[in-house]
Design an enzyme around this catalytic site. Sequence first.
Site, short mmCIF file in Angstrom:
data_model
loop_
_atom_site.label_atom_id
_atom_site.label_comp_id
_atom_site.label_asym_id
_atom_site.label_seq_id
_atom_site.Cartn_x
_atom_site.Cartn_y
_atom_site.Cartn_z
N GLY A 223 0.83 -1.19 0.00
CA GLY A 223 0.00 0.00 0.00
C GLY A 223 0.86 1.24 0.00
N PRO A 225 2.67 4.76 0.92
CA PRO A 225 3.32 5.16 2.18
C PRO A 225 2.32 5.86 3.11
CG PRO A 225 4.59 5.89 0.28
CD PRO A 225 3.32 5.35 -0.25
N THR A 227 -0.09 4.51 4.87
CA THR A 227 -1.42 3.92 5.01
C THR A 227 -1.52 3.06 6.27
OG1 THR A 227 -0.65 2.25 3.46
CG2 THR A 227 -2.14 3.92 2.62
N GLY A 228 -0.46 2.96 7.01
CA GLY A 228 -0.54 2.25 8.29
C GLY A 228 -0.06 0.81 8.25
N LYS A 229 0.81 0.47 7.33
CA LYS A 229 1.29 -0.91 7.23
C LYS A 229 2.13 -1.29 8.46
CE LYS A 229 3.36 0.02 3.37
NZ LYS A 229 2.88 1.41 3.19
N HIS A 446 -7.54 34.52 -13.04
CA HIS A 446 -7.31 33.13 -13.44
C HIS A 446 -8.18 32.17 -12.61
CE1 HIS A 446 -4.57 29.76 -14.78
NE2 HIS A 446 -5.08 29.23 -13.67
N GLU A 447 -8.11 32.33 -11.30
CA GLU A 447 -8.89 31.43 -10.44
C GLU A 447 -10.38 31.67 -10.60
OE1 GLU A 447 -7.51 28.91 -9.15
OE2 GLU A 447 -5.45 29.59 -9.40
N HIS A 450 -11.58 29.69 -13.51
CA HIS A 450 -11.86 28.29 -13.17
C HIS A 450 -13.23 28.18 -12.49
CE1 HIS A 450 -8.02 26.53 -14.18
NE2 HIS A 450 -7.33 27.26 -13.30
N ASP A 523 -2.30 23.52 -15.36
CA ASP A 523 -3.65 23.26 -15.88
C ASP A 523 -3.58 22.56 -17.22
OD1 ASP A 523 -4.61 24.64 -13.72
OD2 ASP A 523 -4.85 26.53 -14.80
P1 ADP Z 1 3.33 2.90 6.48
O1 ADP Z 1 4.14 1.92 7.22
O2 ADP Z 1 2.22 2.28 5.69
O3 ADP Z 1 4.11 3.86 5.65
P2 ADP Z 1 2.76 3.82 9.10
O4 ADP Z 1 2.24 2.58 9.70
O5 ADP Z 1 4.15 4.16 9.41
O6 ADP Z 1 2.57 3.79 7.53
O7 ADP Z 1 1.79 5.01 9.48
C1 ADP Z 1 2.25 6.23 9.95
C2 ADP Z 1 1.32 6.80 10.97
O8 ADP Z 1 0.09 7.16 10.38
C3 ADP Z 1 0.95 5.81 12.05
O9 ADP Z 1 1.88 5.85 13.07
C4 ADP Z 1 -0.42 6.28 12.50
O10 ADP Z 1 -0.30 7.27 13.48
C5 ADP Z 1 -0.98 6.91 11.27
N1 ADP Z 1 -1.92 6.00 10.62
C6 ADP Z 1 -1.79 5.44 9.40
N2 ADP Z 1 -2.85 4.67 9.11
C7 ADP Z 1 -3.66 4.72 10.17
C8 ADP Z 1 -4.92 4.11 10.48
N3 ADP Z 1 -5.53 3.30 9.62
N4 ADP Z 1 -5.46 4.39 11.67
C9 ADP Z 1 -4.85 5.21 12.54
N5 ADP Z 1 -3.67 5.79 12.31
C10 ADP Z 1 -3.08 5.57 11.14
ZN ZN Z 2 -5.28 27.27 -13.02
#
Ligand code: ADP
Ligand code: ZN
Length: 628
Positions: A223, A225, A227-229, A446-447, A450, A523
């Site tokens: 997943g 970066p 995302t909480g892996k 410009h904005e 849009h 744009d």
């Molecule tokens: P990854 O390893 O996917 O890059 P991390 O696990 O290091 O991501 O996530 C970084 C921080 O983001 C975590 O320490 C947490 O605080 C927060 N975080 C990410 N996903 C979640 C989630 N699903 N729920 C709560 N906190 C999250």
């Molecule tokens: Zn623009």
Amino acid sequence: MKKTNFNTSPGKKPNIELNKPDDSKFWQQPNFTLLAYLIFILSSFYLWHGIAETRQQEIPYSEFLTHVDNQEIAEAVITEKTITGTLTIIDEKTKKPRQFFTVPLWDNDLARNLEQNGVTYKVRQSSKWLTTFLFSWIIPFGLLFWFWHIMAQKMGGAGKNFLNIGGNRIHIHAESDLNVTFDDVAGAEEAKLELKEIIEFLKQPERIKSLGGRMPKGILLTGAPGTGKTLMARAVAGEAKVPFFSISGSEFIEMFVGVGAARVRELFVQARQKAPCIIFIDELDAIGGSRGMGPALGGHDEREQTLNQLLTEMDGFDTSTGVVVLAATNRPEILDKALLRSGRFDRQIIVDKPDLLDRLAILKLHTKEMKIADDVDLNVVAQRTPGFVGADLENIANEAAIGAVRENHQKITMDDFEKAIDRVMAGPEKKHRAMNDNEKNRVAFHESGHALVAKNLPTAEPIHKVSIIPRGVAALGYTLQLPVTEKFLSTKQEMKEQITILLGGRSAEEIVFHDVSSGAQNDLERATEIAHSMVCQLGMSERLGPLTYGKQQRLMYLDVAAREERNFSEETARLIDEEIKNLVEEGHQQAMEIISSKRNILDKLASRLLEKEVLSGEEVEQIVKTGE
Ligand code: ADP
Ligand code: ZN
Ligand code: MG
């Protein structure tokens, strides 16, 4: 190397060091005192030698020869490099025969010459052989050896037998009693569900076995970066209450050759002793990238050895031991295929970017302990942050709290959140990077362009905010639209209208200033991209029909480094270019029409924007509806 102080070796506690029996410590420790003595003695020796030499007066070789001819030499000592000796002449000051030395020209007749003149002479090996030997051999090697010793110690606590770098002295620390649980992971229900099975197994390895089940050996979390892996892997260990051995792929990169492989071996040895437990390899791509990519693409001897060791270890253990290997990567597609083969990381769990509800859950989790004002609607925050991952949302909550402190708020307000979102989205506000009035005027139009175009197209998403506060490096202003609901499909009309909106900014500039600026570059890029994918990937061009053109070869997961392979003729290529151009041109035309027919509203929007710098969705709506 991260640390530069030579006294500490990482992963070692000093008190343990001190309590160790003092067995032949002399050779184990870099002995600073000894080294200092050695250097002192040698340098004084050298100096003394030098002084002894300078007591003798250096004379030119020619003068020496004259002394020989005049038979004024009492005695001489000849070495390869110098001739030293005494003259028969008495020095006036010391009242002793004068001493001399000279550096000779290599001269085969010298011996005969000396004999003829009756000089007594001795031939010796260079008396400096000892110094030469010491300085050119012993000291450099000693220093090298000493330095290497320190390095060896630093590398992996291999102090005991430092010739065996990375032997079995490597210290790998297991975390037990992790107090992270699934309660700390918001959303990501699917991934959690799959991981629950593994937790059950770790809790009761025998039970699954007795039912005839087999655990996967390796589970790969993939997943984007943030995302909480990593968080999730720790939560698995916390839930199952088992030790957690973690190691990050990037740690291996800076090591000596051989250390990485040794660490992997040691990791598995220790894990087996502590089973049931989890081995977690974070950033697997750092060691597990395809082999044989060559040095330019990160081909690395050390990495390869480490990877091979990992493969060997994974083949060599069986899951009934209760060891589960988890790994995480954000670039699964670059992993060596051998890693994904069955019996290795044969199960993948995808950790998606959070959707609206998950984002809300994550925000709630990270603001649980914060003092939040009543006007804060986390729902809106979640709506405003499509594409944000958990780490970003945590960052927003944190930034909001910091902002509240800075502004002396008693509680964190919605305003703090809005600012935090903007900051995280586009880098800190660059108020000091003031635009001049001309530029500001242009950006306002410009904005407004849009916004006005978006307001006049049926499928456009509602406008949330228009801003001309410069942020980050690239964006001078922005028009933010928000989807009403999360969207997974786009129709042809929607995409065409998106192109039109993107061209609205440039069109407004054309109409108002009869000239365009560089501000529209992004744009145009995006408009072209949309048109390109409509024609080439989505079959939305009538002339080219429902075919895809060109094979996208994605090299990296998220990065743009996509390479396109051509699988069509020159003729088609020309047609594709034409169609893309037509789509963008059409959008341009439509935007121009909208703006010219509503010029008064454009002016109104722009002047209000200049005045307030930021307009909310409602304010834009108001102006467009009533012209006020
Ligand atoms: P990854 O390893 O996917 O890059 P991390 O696990 O290091 O991501 O996530 C970084 C921080 O983001 C975590 O320490 C947490 O605080 C927060 N975080 C990410 N996903 C979640 C989630 N699903 N729920 C709560 N906190 C999250
Ligand atoms: Zn623009
Ligand atoms: Mg991580």
